[in-house]
Design a protein around this motif. Structure first.
Motif, PDB file in Angstrom:
ATOM      1  N   VAL B  37      46.900-119.003 -42.625  1.00  0.00           N
ATOM      2  CA  VAL B  37      46.376-119.797 -41.525  1.00  0.00           C
ATOM      3  C   VAL B  37      46.803-121.252 -41.723  1.00  0.00           C
ATOM      4  O   VAL B  37      46.845-121.750 -42.852  1.00  0.00           O
ATOM      5  CB  VAL B  37      44.838-119.687 -41.430  1.00  0.00           C
ATOM      6  CG1 VAL B  37      44.159-120.177 -42.697  1.00  0.00           C
ATOM      7  CG2 VAL B  37      44.311-120.458 -40.223  1.00  0.00           C
ATOM      8  N   GLN B  38      47.159-121.888 -40.614  1.00  0.00           N
ATOM      9  CA  GLN B  38      47.564-123.291 -40.650  1.00  0.00           C
ATOM     10  C   GLN B  38      46.728-124.089 -39.661  1.00  0.00           C
ATOM     11  O   GLN B  38      46.829-123.883 -38.452  1.00  0.00           O
ATOM     12  CB  GLN B  38      49.051-123.441 -40.313  1.00  0.00           C
ATOM     13  CG  GLN B  38      49.547-124.878 -40.409  1.00  0.00           C
ATOM     14  CD  GLN B  38      51.028-125.019 -40.065  1.00  0.00           C
ATOM     15  OE1 GLN B  38      51.597-124.219 -39.330  1.00  0.00           O
ATOM     16  NE2 GLN B  38      51.665-126.044 -40.608  1.00  0.00           N
ATOM     17  N   SER B  39      45.923-124.994 -40.179  1.00  0.00           N
ATOM     18  CA  SER B  39      45.170-125.916 -39.323  1.00  0.00           C
ATOM     19  C   SER B  39      46.059-127.106 -39.001  1.00  0.00           C
ATOM     20  O   SER B  39      47.000-127.397 -39.746  1.00  0.00           O
ATOM     21  CB  SER B  39      43.894-126.368 -40.024  1.00  0.00           C
ATOM     22  OG  SER B  39      43.063-125.255 -40.286  1.00  0.00           O
ATOM     23  N   PRO B  40      45.784-127.798 -37.903  1.00  0.00           N
ATOM     24  CA  PRO B  40      46.640-128.924 -37.506  1.00  0.00           C
ATOM     25  C   PRO B  40      46.825-129.948 -38.625  1.00  0.00           C
ATOM     26  O   PRO B  40      45.864-130.373 -39.258  1.00  0.00           O
ATOM     27  CB  PRO B  40      45.878-129.522 -36.323  1.00  0.00           C
ATOM     28  CG  PRO B  40      45.112-128.384 -35.762  1.00  0.00           C
ATOM     29  CD  PRO B  40      44.704-127.548 -36.933  1.00  0.00           C
ATOM     30  N   GLY B  41      48.065-130.313 -38.866  1.00  0.00           N
ATOM     31  CA  GLY B  41      48.370-131.321 -39.873  1.00  0.00           C
ATOM     32  C   GLY B  41      48.238-130.853 -41.304  1.00  0.00           C
ATOM     33  O   GLY B  41      48.316-131.659 -42.233  1.00  0.00           O
ATOM     34  N   GLN B  42      48.069-129.556 -41.485  1.00  0.00           N
ATOM     35  CA  GLN B  42      47.871-129.013 -42.824  1.00  0.00           C
ATOM     36  C   GLN B  42      48.978-128.027 -43.179  1.00  0.00           C
ATOM     37  O   GLN B  42      49.730-127.566 -42.321  1.00  0.00           O
ATOM     38  CB  GLN B  42      46.523-128.285 -42.910  1.00  0.00           C
ATOM     39  CG  GLN B  42      45.320-129.135 -42.551  1.00  0.00           C
ATOM     40  CD  GLN B  42      45.077-130.220 -43.576  1.00  0.00           C
ATOM     41  OE1 GLN B  42      45.112-129.976 -44.778  1.00  0.00           O
ATOM     42  NE2 GLN B  42      44.818-131.431 -43.116  1.00  0.00           N
ATOM     43  N   GLY B  43      49.013-127.704 -44.462  1.00  0.00           N
ATOM     44  CA  GLY B  43      49.903-126.634 -44.892  1.00  0.00           C
ATOM     45  C   GLY B  43      49.257-125.280 -44.642  1.00  0.00           C
ATOM     46  O   GLY B  43      48.140-125.192 -44.138  1.00  0.00           O
ATOM     47  N   LEU B  44      49.958-124.233 -44.985  1.00  0.00           N
ATOM     48  CA  LEU B  44      49.447-122.890 -44.772  1.00  0.00           C
ATOM     49  C   LEU B  44      48.532-122.488 -45.927  1.00  0.00           C
ATOM     50  O   LEU B  44      48.786-122.828 -47.084  1.00  0.00           O
ATOM     51  CB  LEU B  44      50.603-121.884 -44.679  1.00  0.00           C
ATOM     52  CG  LEU B  44      51.341-121.825 -43.355  1.00  0.00           C
ATOM     53  CD1 LEU B  44      52.217-123.045 -43.141  1.00  0.00           C
ATOM     54  CD2 LEU B  44      52.193-120.554 -43.280  1.00  0.00           C
ATOM     55  N   GLN B  45      47.489-121.754 -45.583  1.00  0.00           N
ATOM     56  CA  GLN B  45      46.535-121.270 -46.575  1.00  0.00           C
ATOM     57  C   GLN B  45      46.486-119.754 -46.502  1.00  0.00           C
ATOM     58  O   GLN B  45      46.410-119.173 -45.408  1.00  0.00           O
ATOM     59  CB  GLN B  45      45.141-121.854 -46.302  1.00  0.00           C
ATOM     60  CG  GLN B  45      44.072-121.392 -47.284  1.00  0.00           C
ATOM     61  CD  GLN B  45      42.686-121.865 -46.911  1.00  0.00           C
ATOM     62  OE1 GLN B  45      42.425-122.257 -45.774  1.00  0.00           O
ATOM     63  NE2 GLN B  45      41.771-121.818 -47.860  1.00  0.00           N
ATOM     64  N   LEU B  46      46.502-119.101 -47.645  1.00  0.00           N
ATOM     65  CA  LEU B  46      46.459-117.648 -47.686  1.00  0.00           C
ATOM     66  C   LEU B  46      45.090-117.137 -47.249  1.00  0.00           C
ATOM     67  O   LEU B  46      44.059-117.569 -47.775  1.00  0.00           O
ATOM     68  CB  LEU B  46      46.758-117.158 -49.101  1.00  0.00           C
ATOM     69  CG  LEU B  46      46.741-115.649 -49.304  1.00  0.00           C
ATOM     70  CD1 LEU B  46      47.967-115.011 -48.624  1.00  0.00           C
ATOM     71  CD2 LEU B  46      46.726-115.295 -50.791  1.00  0.00           C
ATOM     72  N   LEU B  47      45.088-116.211 -46.278  1.00  0.00           N
ATOM     73  CA  LEU B  47      43.858-115.559 -45.855  1.00  0.00           C
ATOM     74  C   LEU B  47      43.635-114.257 -46.629  1.00  0.00           C
ATOM     75  O   LEU B  47      42.520-113.970 -47.077  1.00  0.00           O
ATOM     76  CB  LEU B  47      43.918-115.218 -44.363  1.00  0.00           C
ATOM     77  CG  LEU B  47      43.664-116.329 -43.363  1.00  0.00           C
ATOM     78  CD1 LEU B  47      43.868-115.804 -41.950  1.00  0.00           C
ATOM     79  CD2 LEU B  47      42.267-116.914 -43.522  1.00  0.00           C
ATOM     80  N   LEU B  48      44.682-113.461 -46.731  1.00  0.00           N
ATOM     81  CA  LEU B  48      44.576-112.189 -47.436  1.00  0.00           C
ATOM     82  C   LEU B  48      45.969-111.638 -47.691  1.00  0.00           C
ATOM     83  O   LEU B  48      46.949-112.131 -47.135  1.00  0.00           O
ATOM     84  CB  LEU B  48      43.741-111.179 -46.642  1.00  0.00           C
ATOM     85  CG  LEU B  48      44.038-111.003 -45.155  1.00  0.00           C
ATOM     86  CD1 LEU B  48      45.259-110.153 -44.904  1.00  0.00           C
ATOM     87  CD2 LEU B  48      42.830-110.406 -44.449  1.00  0.00           C
ATOM     88  N   LYS B  49      46.012-110.614 -48.555  1.00  0.00           N
ATOM     89  CA  LYS B  49      47.291-110.004 -48.888  1.00  0.00           C
ATOM     90  C   LYS B  49      47.103-108.511 -49.108  1.00  0.00           C
ATOM     91  O   LYS B  49      46.021-108.045 -49.463  1.00  0.00           O
ATOM     92  CB  LYS B  49      47.898-110.642 -50.136  1.00  0.00           C
ATOM     93  CG  LYS B  49      47.039-110.492 -51.397  1.00  0.00           C
ATOM     94  CD  LYS B  49      47.653-111.243 -52.562  1.00  0.00           C
ATOM     95  CE  LYS B  49      46.893-110.997 -53.849  1.00  0.00           C
ATOM     96  NZ  LYS B  49      45.569-111.643 -53.861  1.00  0.00           N
ATOM     97  N   TYR B  50      48.182-107.761 -48.885  1.00  0.00           N
ATOM     98  CA  TYR B  50      48.192-106.331 -49.154  1.00  0.00           C
ATOM     99  C   TYR B  50      49.399-106.006 -50.019  1.00  0.00           C
ATOM    100  O   TYR B  50      50.541-106.346 -49.674  1.00  0.00           O
ATOM    101  CB  TYR B  50      48.270-105.521 -47.860  1.00  0.00           C
ATOM    102  CG  TYR B  50      48.498-104.052 -48.126  1.00  0.00           C
ATOM    103  CD1 TYR B  50      49.772-103.495 -48.020  1.00  0.00           C
ATOM    104  CD2 TYR B  50      47.450-103.235 -48.531  1.00  0.00           C
ATOM    105  CE1 TYR B  50      49.986-102.169 -48.301  1.00  0.00           C
ATOM    106  CE2 TYR B  50      47.664-101.896 -48.818  1.00  0.00           C
ATOM    107  CZ  TYR B  50      48.931-101.372 -48.703  1.00  0.00           C
ATOM    108  OH  TYR B  50      49.142-100.049 -48.994  1.00  0.00           O
ATOM    109  N   PHE B  51      49.125-105.330 -51.138  1.00  0.00           N
ATOM    110  CA  PHE B  51      50.229-104.881 -51.987  1.00  0.00           C
ATOM    111  C   PHE B  51      50.256-103.365 -52.062  1.00  0.00           C
ATOM    112  O   PHE B  51      51.299-102.747 -51.970  1.00  0.00           O
ATOM    113  CB  PHE B  51      50.088-105.455 -53.402  1.00  0.00           C
ATOM    114  CG  PHE B  51      50.305-106.942 -53.479  1.00  0.00           C
ATOM    115  CD1 PHE B  51      49.926-107.654 -54.600  1.00  0.00           C
ATOM    116  CD2 PHE B  51      50.881-107.644 -52.431  1.00  0.00           C
ATOM    117  CE1 PHE B  51      50.126-109.022 -54.682  1.00  0.00           C
ATOM    118  CE2 PHE B  51      51.084-109.010 -52.500  1.00  0.00           C
ATOM    119  CZ  PHE B  51      50.703-109.703 -53.635  1.00  0.00           C
ATOM    120  N   SER B  52      49.074-102.762 -52.273  1.00  0.00           N
ATOM    121  CA  SER B  52      48.987-101.311 -52.390  1.00  0.00           C
ATOM    122  C   SER B  52      47.512-100.939 -52.356  1.00  0.00           C
ATOM    123  O   SER B  52      46.641-101.812 -52.315  1.00  0.00           O
ATOM    124  CB  SER B  52      49.628-100.818 -53.693  1.00  0.00           C
ATOM    125  OG  SER B  52      48.912-101.334 -54.798  1.00  0.00           O
ATOM    126  N   GLY B  53      47.254 -99.635 -52.365  1.00  0.00           N
ATOM    127  CA  GLY B  53      45.869 -99.178 -52.442  1.00  0.00           C
ATOM    128  C   GLY B  53      45.203 -99.113 -51.088  1.00  0.00           C
ATOM    129  O   GLY B  53      45.836 -98.753 -50.080  1.00  0.00           O
TER     130      GLY B  53
END
Lengths: 114, 111
Positions: B37-53
């Motif tokens: 997610v990227q808020s205005p004027g900000q860098g991107l922030q990880l919300l979630l990830k999927y690798f396996s399972g």
């Protein structure tokens, strides 16, 4: 406490000039990146360094030269700036060099070339 | 090479309503998938990830995403949107030594 910090936040310059953007991370990560985000928000990788070694160079014009003095720092120098270089440049870092490691981004440098 | 498609450029939802942002990927093996997610004027922030399972993954801020291999999709969901969720959302796939991002979906939240 900032994890990935880049300076400056804004950079306004004229065509033909040379400029640098600096990036530092205090996360202890091994890999750092430069991404370019254009006016349509499209985010594209430019370079990736792992322990000061260049591992990705995505067909970026050679006017762009990254430099990594140590694994906590990755700078970007741009020669002979062009109008098309106007964008937001993001520095990022990750634990590993792979594609399975989440990225930690800085807040970006908005470059405007006039 | 991998690619990511986010078919919705802009989505508007009412505060309190549910949200689903679509993401389709192309990759020749088991993908590593992310939502940022990227808020205005900000860098991107990880919300979630999927690798396996487990194909349903939980993230921060009450977000979740479901991996569906048969549909090559990794849609992001939230049951009740808050005004502070207004931002740009990026789906990404990891592979071939790099992470490739989609073009983003801008979320607008109306009161």
């Amino acid at each position: 406490d900032t994890a990935v910090s880049q300076t400056p936040k804004y950079l306004v310059t004229q065509m033909g000039n040379d400029k640098s953007i600096k990036c530092e991370q205090n996360l202890g990560h091994d890999t750092m990146y430069w991404y370019k985000q254009d006016s349509k928000k499209f985010l594209k990788i430019m370079f990736s360094y792992n322990n000061k070694e260049l591992i990705i160079n995505e067909t970026v014009p050679n006017r762009f030269s990254p430099k990594s003095p140590d694994k906590a720092h990755l700078n970007l120098h741009i020669n002979s700036l062009e109008l098309g270089d106007s964008a937001v440049y993001f520095c990022a870092s990750s634990q590993d060099r792979g594609w399975n490691s989440p990225l930690h981004f800085g807040n970006g440098t908005r470059l405007t070339v006039t | 090479a991998q690619s990511v498609t986010q078919p919705d450029i802009h989505i508007t939802v009412s505060e309190g309503a549910s949200l689903e942002l679509r993401c389709n990927y192309s990759y020749g093996a088991t993908p590593y998938l992310f939502w940022y997610v990227q808020s205005p004027g900000q860098g991107l922030q990880l919300l979630l990830k999927y690798f396996s399972g487990d194909t349903l993954v939980q993230g921060i801020k009450g977000f979740e995403a479901e991996f569906k291999r048969s549909q090559s999709s990794f849609n992001l969901r939230k049951p009740s949107v808050h005004w502070s969720d207004a931002a740009e959302y990026f789906c990404a796939v990891g592979g071939y030594q790099k992470v490739t991002f989609g073009t983003g979906t801008k979320l607008q939240v109306i009161p």
